[in-house]
Design a protein around this motif. Structure first.
Motif, PDB file in Angstrom:
ATOM      1  N   TYR A  65      -4.468  10.462  -7.427  1.00 41.39           N
ATOM      2  CA  TYR A  65      -3.868  10.669  -8.741  1.00 41.39           C
ATOM      3  C   TYR A  65      -2.354  10.807  -8.642  1.00 41.39           C
ATOM      4  O   TYR A  65      -1.610  10.256  -9.454  1.00 41.39           O
ATOM      5  CB  TYR A  65      -4.469  11.923  -9.389  1.00 41.39           C
ATOM      6  CG  TYR A  65      -4.012  12.175 -10.802  1.00 41.39           C
ATOM      7  CD1 TYR A  65      -4.672  11.591 -11.877  1.00 41.39           C
ATOM      8  CD2 TYR A  65      -2.918  13.000 -11.065  1.00 41.39           C
ATOM      9  CE1 TYR A  65      -4.257  11.819 -13.178  1.00 41.39           C
ATOM     10  CE2 TYR A  65      -2.502  13.229 -12.363  1.00 41.39           C
ATOM     11  CZ  TYR A  65      -3.172  12.638 -13.415  1.00 41.39           C
ATOM     12  OH  TYR A  65      -2.764  12.871 -14.701  1.00 41.39           O
ATOM     13  N   SER A  66      -1.882  11.562  -7.623  1.00 46.21           N
ATOM     14  CA  SER A  66      -0.454  11.830  -7.533  1.00 46.21           C
ATOM     15  C   SER A  66       0.240  11.141  -6.366  1.00 46.21           C
ATOM     16  O   SER A  66       1.366  11.463  -6.045  1.00 46.21           O
ATOM     17  CB  SER A  66      -0.197  13.336  -7.447  1.00 46.21           C
ATOM     18  OG  SER A  66      -1.213  14.038  -6.819  1.00 46.21           O
ATOM     19  N   ASP A  67      -0.393  10.112  -5.774  1.00 47.05           N
ATOM     20  CA  ASP A  67       0.162   9.526  -4.552  1.00 47.05           C
ATOM     21  C   ASP A  67       0.906   8.214  -4.779  1.00 47.05           C
ATOM     22  O   ASP A  67       1.424   7.644  -3.846  1.00 47.05           O
ATOM     23  CB  ASP A  67      -0.963   9.286  -3.529  1.00 47.05           C
ATOM     24  CG  ASP A  67      -0.418   9.080  -2.131  1.00 47.05           C
ATOM     25  OD1 ASP A  67       0.642   9.651  -1.824  1.00 47.05           O
ATOM     26  OD2 ASP A  67      -1.050   8.355  -1.361  1.00 47.05           O
ATOM     27  N   GLY A  68       0.986   7.694  -5.966  1.00 43.66           N
ATOM     28  CA  GLY A  68       1.699   6.443  -6.203  1.00 43.66           C
ATOM     29  C   GLY A  68       1.091   5.690  -7.364  1.00 43.66           C
ATOM     30  O   GLY A  68      -0.080   5.884  -7.695  1.00 43.66           O
ATOM     31  N   ASP A  69       1.893   4.810  -7.997  1.00 46.34           N
ATOM     32  CA  ASP A  69       1.414   4.185  -9.232  1.00 46.34           C
ATOM     33  C   ASP A  69       0.347   3.116  -9.010  1.00 46.34           C
ATOM     34  O   ASP A  69      -0.242   2.631  -9.970  1.00 46.34           O
ATOM     35  CB  ASP A  69       2.585   3.620 -10.045  1.00 46.34           C
ATOM     36  CG  ASP A  69       3.381   2.569  -9.286  1.00 46.34           C
ATOM     37  OD1 ASP A  69       3.026   2.259  -8.125  1.00 46.34           O
ATOM     38  OD2 ASP A  69       4.378   2.071  -9.849  1.00 46.34           O
ATOM     39  N   THR A  70       0.081   2.749  -7.746  1.00 51.80           N
ATOM     40  CA  THR A  70      -1.046   1.847  -7.458  1.00 51.80           C
ATOM     41  C   THR A  70      -1.940   2.435  -6.361  1.00 51.80           C
ATOM     42  O   THR A  70      -2.663   1.696  -5.682  1.00 51.80           O
ATOM     43  CB  THR A  70      -0.548   0.455  -7.009  1.00 51.80           C
ATOM     44  OG1 THR A  70       0.249   0.585  -5.821  1.00 51.80           O
ATOM     45  CG2 THR A  70       0.270  -0.215  -8.104  1.00 51.80           C
ATOM     46  N   ALA A  71      -1.904   3.752  -6.200  1.00 54.68           N
ATOM     47  CA  ALA A  71      -2.672   4.397  -5.126  1.00 54.68           C
ATOM     48  C   ALA A  71      -4.175   4.179  -5.291  1.00 54.68           C
ATOM     49  O   ALA A  71      -4.898   4.023  -4.302  1.00 54.68           O
ATOM     50  CB  ALA A  71      -2.356   5.891  -5.076  1.00 54.68           C
ATOM     51  N   ALA A  72      -4.654   4.184  -6.527  1.00 52.58           N
ATOM     52  CA  ALA A  72      -6.087   3.984  -6.758  1.00 52.58           C
ATOM     53  C   ALA A  72      -6.498   2.566  -6.363  1.00 52.58           C
ATOM     54  O   ALA A  72      -7.554   2.357  -5.761  1.00 52.58           O
ATOM     55  CB  ALA A  72      -6.428   4.243  -8.221  1.00 52.58           C
ATOM     56  N   THR A  73      -5.668   1.603  -6.689  1.00 50.16           N
ATOM     57  CA  THR A  73      -5.962   0.219  -6.304  1.00 50.16           C
ATOM     58  C   THR A  73      -5.975   0.072  -4.792  1.00 50.16           C
ATOM     59  O   THR A  73      -6.844  -0.614  -4.226  1.00 50.16           O
ATOM     60  CB  THR A  73      -4.915  -0.735  -6.916  1.00 50.16           C
ATOM     61  OG1 THR A  73      -4.966  -0.634  -8.339  1.00 50.16           O
ATOM     62  CG2 THR A  73      -5.179  -2.171  -6.504  1.00 50.16           C
ATOM     63  N   GLU A  74      -5.019   0.704  -4.120  1.00 54.74           N
ATOM     64  CA  GLU A  74      -4.963   0.637  -2.656  1.00 54.74           C
ATOM     65  C   GLU A  74      -6.214   1.266  -2.041  1.00 54.74           C
ATOM     66  O   GLU A  74      -6.781   0.731  -1.072  1.00 54.74           O
ATOM     67  CB  GLU A  74      -3.703   1.333  -2.162  1.00 54.74           C
ATOM     68  CG  GLU A  74      -2.425   0.590  -2.540  1.00 54.74           C
ATOM     69  CD  GLU A  74      -1.177   1.447  -2.401  1.00 54.74           C
ATOM     70  OE1 GLU A  74      -1.279   2.550  -1.814  1.00 54.74           O
ATOM     71  OE2 GLU A  74      -0.106   1.024  -2.874  1.00 54.74           O
ATOM     72  N   TYR A  75      -6.645   2.381  -2.603  1.00 58.78           N
ATOM     73  CA  TYR A  75      -7.883   3.023  -2.131  1.00 58.78           C
ATOM     74  C   TYR A  75      -9.067   2.084  -2.335  1.00 58.78           C
ATOM     75  O   TYR A  75      -9.907   1.904  -1.443  1.00 58.78           O
ATOM     76  CB  TYR A  75      -8.095   4.327  -2.902  1.00 58.78           C
ATOM     77  CG  TYR A  75      -9.467   4.943  -2.741  1.00 58.78           C
ATOM     78  CD1 TYR A  75      -9.724   5.823  -1.694  1.00 58.78           C
ATOM     79  CD2 TYR A  75     -10.488   4.665  -3.647  1.00 58.78           C
ATOM     80  CE1 TYR A  75     -10.978   6.402  -1.541  1.00 58.78           C
ATOM     81  CE2 TYR A  75     -11.743   5.235  -3.505  1.00 58.78           C
ATOM     82  CZ  TYR A  75     -11.987   6.111  -2.448  1.00 58.78           C
ATOM     83  OH  TYR A  75     -13.233   6.676  -2.302  1.00 58.78           O
TER      84      TYR A  75
END
Length: 252
Positions: free
Chosen positions: A150-160
């Motif tokens: 949630y707080s790790d970057g604006d595309t962090a969920a996509t990267e995950y």
């Protein structure tokens, strides 16, 4: 040296320098990453709202991925979803893409266009297989994963998501791509294109890559690009938060 031979030599040179060019790109990307880390230019993601419990945050993040994934897949699965958009359009494989203009100049324009169209059509037909994989992955996301993403970057969920799903998606997508290519005439178009290219430019012989792998990899690149765009919209644009849960978690 005649004109055809000079063009063929140029095409071969392009093929030979590709690995070195790719290595340089990798080094540049690593340098950019280090610079961003040292200067603090990496996106800070989204601040967790005060009073929001982790369970609700996790539900909201899963909702964002579900909505973003549905939007991304729907866009790509439509007719022209790949073919009509330069940022995701699947190019000719390998060295053929480097010298596509040359092949058009030597009378192969219709074959090149037919091949590109049918290859992108195959990806559009097959990409829907990503939906159940997305759903399964959402169920496996932990609370710790959600809070970090949630707080790790604006595309962090996509990267995950890409880290967790790309291998499985590739396994599932490849046979569907190959079947769709068979129906759409990709394989036949590819064989015709390669055969005629080898007649016109003999140095092409033996340079044709695995077509199924090429289309699958390019289709997945397009999918994760679209998902990243949708994730950014949800994080940055209130109008993209189309459910109450998204508005509660990302703001109204």
């Amino acid at each position: 040296m005649n004109t055809l031979t000079r063009f063929a030599a140029a095409g071969l040179a392009l093929a030979l320098i590709q690995p070195a060019h790719a290595g340089l790109e990798d080094l540049l990307k690593q340098g950019e990453k280090i610079l961003q880390e040292q200067t603090g230019t990496r996106s800070s993601g989204t601040q967790v709202p005060s009073g929001l419990d982790t369970a609700t945050l996790a539900k909201g993040l899963k909702e964002a991925l579900r909505v973003g994934g549905e939007r991304a897949i729907e866009q790509l699965a439509n007719r022209g979803g790949y073919a009509n958009h330069a940022d995701v359009r699947i190019p000719l494989p390998g060295v053929l893409n480097s010298v596509a203009g040359l092949m058009r100049d030597y009378g192969l324009e219709s074959q090149v266009d037919a091949f590109e169209a049918s290859m992108n059509s195959a990806a559009e037909q097959a990409i829907g297989v990503a939906t159940p994989v997305f759903v399964d992955t959402l169920e496996q996301m932990t609370l710790d994963d959600a809070k970090r993403i949630y707080s790790d970057g604006d595309t962090a969920a996509t990267e995950y998501f890409e880290e967790k799903t790309r291998a499985e998606l590739s396994t599932r997508l490849t046979p569907l791509v190959e079947q769709a290519m068979g129906r759409a005439g990709v394989t036949q178009a590819y064989q015709l294109l390669v055969e005629q290219a080898e007649v016109q430019i003999p140095l092409f012989k033996g340079m044709s890559p695995n077509l199924g792998n090429h289309v699958t990899d390019a289709a997945l690149d397009g999918l994760f690009l679209r998902l990243a765009q949708e994730e950014r919209k949800i994080r940055e644009n209130p109008a993209a938060r189309t459910t109450d849960l998204l508005r509660d978690v990302f703001g109204r």
